[in-house]
Enzyme design. Structure first.
Site, PDB file in Angstrom:
ATOM      1  N   SER A 430       0.822  -1.204   0.000  1.00 44.11           N
ATOM      2  CA  SER A 430       0.000   0.000   0.000  1.00 44.11           C
ATOM      3  C   SER A 430       0.862   1.263   0.000  1.00 44.11           C
ATOM      4  CB  SER A 430      -0.888  -0.003   1.244  1.00 44.11           C
ATOM      5  OG  SER A 430      -1.955   0.904   1.113  1.00 44.11           O
ATOM      6  N   PRO A 431       0.373   2.357  -0.604  1.00 47.75           N
ATOM      7  CA  PRO A 431       1.126   3.620  -0.540  1.00 47.75           C
ATOM      8  C   PRO A 431       1.343   4.053   0.902  1.00 47.75           C
ATOM      9  CG  PRO A 431      -0.657   3.760  -2.153  1.00 47.75           C
ATOM     10  CD  PRO A 431      -0.862   2.484  -1.391  1.00 47.75           C
ATOM     11  N   GLN A 509       1.320   6.739  -7.180  1.00 50.24           N
ATOM     12  CA  GLN A 509       0.092   7.391  -6.737  1.00 50.24           C
ATOM     13  C   GLN A 509       0.300   8.904  -6.819  1.00 50.24           C
ATOM     14  OE1 GLN A 509      -1.182   7.904  -2.504  1.00 50.24           O
ATOM     15  NE2 GLN A 509      -2.784   6.412  -3.040  1.00 50.24           N
ATOM     16  N   TYR A 590      -7.359  14.931   0.952  1.00 55.42           N
ATOM     17  CA  TYR A 590      -6.476  15.735   0.125  1.00 55.42           C
ATOM     18  C   TYR A 590      -7.293  16.445  -0.956  1.00 55.42           C
ATOM     19  CZ  TYR A 590      -2.949  13.184   2.731  1.00 55.42           C
ATOM     20  OH  TYR A 590      -2.198  12.666   3.752  1.00 55.42           O
ATOM     21  N   ARG A 638      -8.087   5.989  -5.836  1.00 56.22           N
ATOM     22  CA  ARG A 638      -8.340   5.694  -4.420  1.00 56.22           C
ATOM     23  C   ARG A 638      -9.368   6.673  -3.899  1.00 56.22           C
ATOM     24  NH1 ARG A 638      -4.502   4.448   0.830  1.00 56.22           N
ATOM     25  NH2 ARG A 638      -4.514   2.403  -0.148  1.00 56.22           N
ATOM     26  N   ARG A 732       1.250  -1.508   7.109  1.00 53.50           N
ATOM     27  CA  ARG A 732       2.104  -1.783   8.275  1.00 53.50           C
ATOM     28  C   ARG A 732       2.752  -3.170   8.237  1.00 53.50           C
ATOM     29  NH1 ARG A 732      -1.846   1.645  10.250  1.00 53.50           N
ATOM     30  NH2 ARG A 732      -1.075   3.431  11.436  1.00 53.50           N
TER      31      ARG A 732
END
Length: 784
Positions: A430-431, A509, A590, A638, A732
């Site tokens: 994942s980013p 991304q 964002y 996303r 993680r």
């Protein structure tokens, strides 16, 4: 002496409100532990009144009962019906999964056992008697146990103390009974002209020994066994079918007719049964002074995982133990809540997942029958792929074959194609923002970070959010693609991945921070403004992210055009750098996400207001980027499927957002949630964001990437095989272990094309021998 006063001696007089299994068992335990206690139970109904038929208990709960009171356990054992199978019937096809292990008995029988035990111990049972008002009991008794159910008057008497949250759900259901014993836990789906209905059924009484199977039931129910039958459907289906306008008996007869095949043409029976909607009860506090909640008064869990009586009995066990062990009543009640709350929260999460699965059942009807059955079995996330493979390897192997897994290949190691790109497995790194760039340029740290994870075997490695301008950075340490130097640095990293890990794809991304920019590095103060050197922020509307944050300027039409061009320029550089996939970041508050959410977009022009208008700018950017991104390379988006805040993006709007991007050419939707507003209240838990991805996948028909607390390879296999996700992104776990994917393969005994170790690492593809005979053995071939 004051120091010798204990919860036990303080609880000399105990009042229990409610004579259900939880209240009765608490009474028996408290009296057994201290015969000198005065224990009184108030129950407004008659001794043989009960609403419901069978009770299912787990081996864990039974073990606790046996330890605490062997005589109750022994009495229950004499009446248990035990079975191992679950039958799932859908579109005329029945699939059976075994190895599950259930134990059930009649609810009336359980109450009789508990009544007898309470009388033997000297508990004062007061039936057909309303309990005094809780405040009066609290003055007269040392301890008041409120086991008065989901409609608890005790809880309602102290709303400011207990602070209950009650959620009413979308389905109607009714508890009924059949006068024969099913030979398995049975789920059956009926597709009617009015909509989808489902049956949940299980046996709770055995046939008498002299009963012949060919005999048609016509005598007392227990002569031929008995089963609980629950019929459930969404509210709109219930209304369309006319259940809101018929007598109770007509309802029962209709249910029997709809599920006549399952019932063998037999009738259904009621016990004051009524259609109702399930309510999830959560309380912020379980005790107030000397009053404590127990069972459904404190918490509810949907019947589809069979936990109501189980939780109440376990509450009683814990409460009695804490009163015995703790030095004061306050300490005992605090310990009781501390012990039980995590267990209950976990059960409620599983129950909520199961409940919502059945609410959205219509979305899964077109799945292949075995996959549908597997999806149902794993709906709560408590039964998983690996767990089911141990319980019933034959059934699980059949599901894998139907899914397309080659022999010996776990679902996560099957390939997946997006446009012209074939990923060798379903794992995505994942980013993750690293905040380690200088002037937006990725350096050696990024080469090692992304390179290590590419060598670790994932099918796709994603960069962090790469910013399209200096003003679009989150922090001074964020990477960018707004200069040629940055593009060349990324080209170096992409080249390393392609050369050294040829089976791994790497994606970029692209995003713009919007109102969440110009902040400190994460470890210096996440989302806190820079002490100096700030740059001006822009956003859909002039709303600061949180108190103390910089207020952004509302973007003008000309500035929108400039930002769109920044995205296309960054996409062009990304293509030149050789990235295999591009993802547009429209999540987490964002810039583009800020346009989508009604909480952050207060515009009154063509870019605000309705969802169609809020989508306008993100779709303009998407179209512009897609136009310069190479045709054969996939592009994803996303989104935040919920803001976890009142008035924010709804689940229905998330589906519409995903549908809009899919219509504009998005090859997959990466479904995340939250981080849009600072006042969010996420419902964290294992795989907690997956239901949003699941819904989008089935309602929109677009591939989805699931994210959010997916931490085990078993979770990945379960989600992929059930058809809830196409790819799983983990963050993680990949920080903890860059070789997470390869280690997952080794632990499952898989060494096929979906998990190829780099040549220099192959000597370590099996755990080293330590010479110790007591070392734990890796599970390489378990169940195969």
């Amino acid at each position: 002496m004051e120091g010798t006063v204990t919860a036990r001696t303080q609880g000399a007089r105990v009042a229990i409100i409610g004579g259900g299994p939880g209240g009765l068992y608490a009474a028996a335990l408290l009296k057994r532990l201290d015969p000198a206690r005065e224990v009184t139970v108030w129950e407004r109904n008659a001794p043989d009144d009960t609403f419901g038929f069978g009770v299912v208990l787990s081996d864990e709960t039974l073990g606790g009962i046996e330890h605490a009171d062997p005589s109750v356990h022994e009495a229950m054992q004499r009446h248990f019906v035990r079975w191992d199978d679950i039958d799932i019937v859908h579109r005329g096809v029945k699939h059976t999964s075994g190895g599950h292990g259930f134990a059930a008995l009649g609810r009336k029988r359980l109450l009789e056992i508990l009544h007898d035990r309470c009388r033997d111990l000297g508990v004062d049972l007061r039936f057909r008697t309303e309990a005094p008002y809780p405040a009066r009991l609290a003055e007269s008794y040392d301890l008041v146990v409120a086991a008065d159910g989901v409609n608890s008057t005790t809880r309602e008497a102290y709303p400011q103390a207990f602070r209950p949250h009650i959620t009413t759900h979308r389905c109607r259901y009714i508890w009924l009974a059949a006068d024969f014993a099913f030979d398995a836990f049975r789920f059956e789906i009926a597709e009617t002209e009015h909509g989808v209905m489902q049956l949940h059924a299980y046996p709770y009484a055995r046939p008498s020994p002299d009963h012949h199977p060919s005999t048609r039931p016509c005598g007392p129910p227990n002569q031929f066994g008995a089963s609980t039958v629950i019929v459930e459907m969404r509210e709109e289906v219930w209304q369309a079918a006319g259940f809101d306008d018929v007598t109770p008996q007509e309802s029962i007869d209709r249910c029997a007719k709809i599920f006549a095949d399952a019932l063998g043409g037999r009738p259904l029976h009621s016990n004051k049964s009524a259609w109702t909607s399930f309510r999830t009860v959560v309380n912020e506090h379980w005790s107030h002074g000397n009053v404590v909640l127990l069972g459904d008064a404190a918490h509810t869990a949907h019947f589809s995982i069979g936990s109501g009586t189980k939780l109440a009995v376990e509450d009683a066990l814990a409460l009695a133990a804490c009163l015995e062990e703790q030095p004061s009543l306050d300490r005992a009640l605090a310990a009781y809540e501390e012990e039980r709350r995590p267990v209950v929260a976990s059960t409620q999460r599983a129950a909520r997942a199961s409940l919502e699965w059945f609410e959205n059942l219509a979305s899964y009807l077109d799945q292949p029958p075995r996959q549908f059955a597997f999806n149902l079995l794993t709906r709560s996330r408590r039964v998983t792929h690996d767990n089911l493979r141990l319980r019933d390897p034959r059934f699980t192997a059949a599901v894998e074959r139907e899914f397309g897994c080659p022999p010996g290949t776990p679902p996560m190691f099957t390939p997946f194609r997006l446009r012209g790109l074939t990923l060798r497995n379903r794992v995505v790194v994942s980013p993750m923002d690293m905040y380690s760039a200088v002037d937006g340029v990725p350096g050696d740290f990024h080469l090692v970070h992304l390179g290590a994870r590419a060598l670790g075997g994932a099918g796709l490695v994603m960069t962090e959010m790469v910013c399209v301008s200096a003003e679009g950075r989150i922090t001074p340490g964020c990477t960018g693609l707004y200069t040629g130097r940055q593009g060349e640095a990324w080209k170096r990293i992409v080249g390393f991945v392609h050369a050294q890990s040829p089976g791994t794809a790497i994606g970029v991304q692209l995003g713009h921070s919007g109102r969440k920019g110009s902040t400190k590095l994460m470890w210096e103060g996440m989302d806190e403004p820079l002490p100096d050197g700030n740059w001006p922020l822009v956003a859909a509307s002039p709303l600061p992210y949180k108190p103390g944050s910089q207020t952004p300027r509302q973007l003008t039409r000309a500035q929108l055009t400039d930002i769109r061009e920044q995205f296309t320029a960054a996409a062009w550089r990304a293509a030149r750098a050789g990235f295999d996939l591009l993802e547009l970041h429209c999540a987490h508050g964002y810039l583009l996400s800020g346009f989508l959410s009604p909480l952050t977009n207060h515009r009154t022009d063509a870019y605000g207001g309705s969802l169609e208008r809020r989508l306008r700018f993100p779709l303009e950017v998407f179209d512009a980027v897609r136009a310069v991104w190479p045709e054969e390379r996939p592009m994803t988006v996303r989104i935040s499927a919920t803001d976890w805040a009142e008035g924010g993006t709804t689940a229905e709007e998330a589906v519409a957002i995903a549908r809009a991007f899919a219509a504009h050419g998005s090859d997959a939707v990466d479904v995340s949630t939250g981080q849009v507003v600072a006042e969010e209240r996420p419902e964290f838990g294992r795989s907690y964001q997956t239901p949003f991805a699941d819904r989008i996948r089935h309602e929109v028909g677009v591939p989805v990437i699931a994210v959010g607390a997916i931490s085990s390879w078993d979770d990945v296999n379960s989600l992929i095989l059930a058809g809830r996700a196409d790819l799983c992104a983990l963050a993680r776990p990949h920080l903890y272990d860059p070789h997470w994917t390869l280690h997952a393969a080794a632990e499952q005994g898989y060494d096929g094309p979906g998990a190829v170790w780099p040549a220099p690492y192959r000597a370590g593809s099996r755990p080293p021998r330590t010479g110790r005979t007591d070392a734990p053995k890796p599970r390489l071939t378990l169940g195969r």
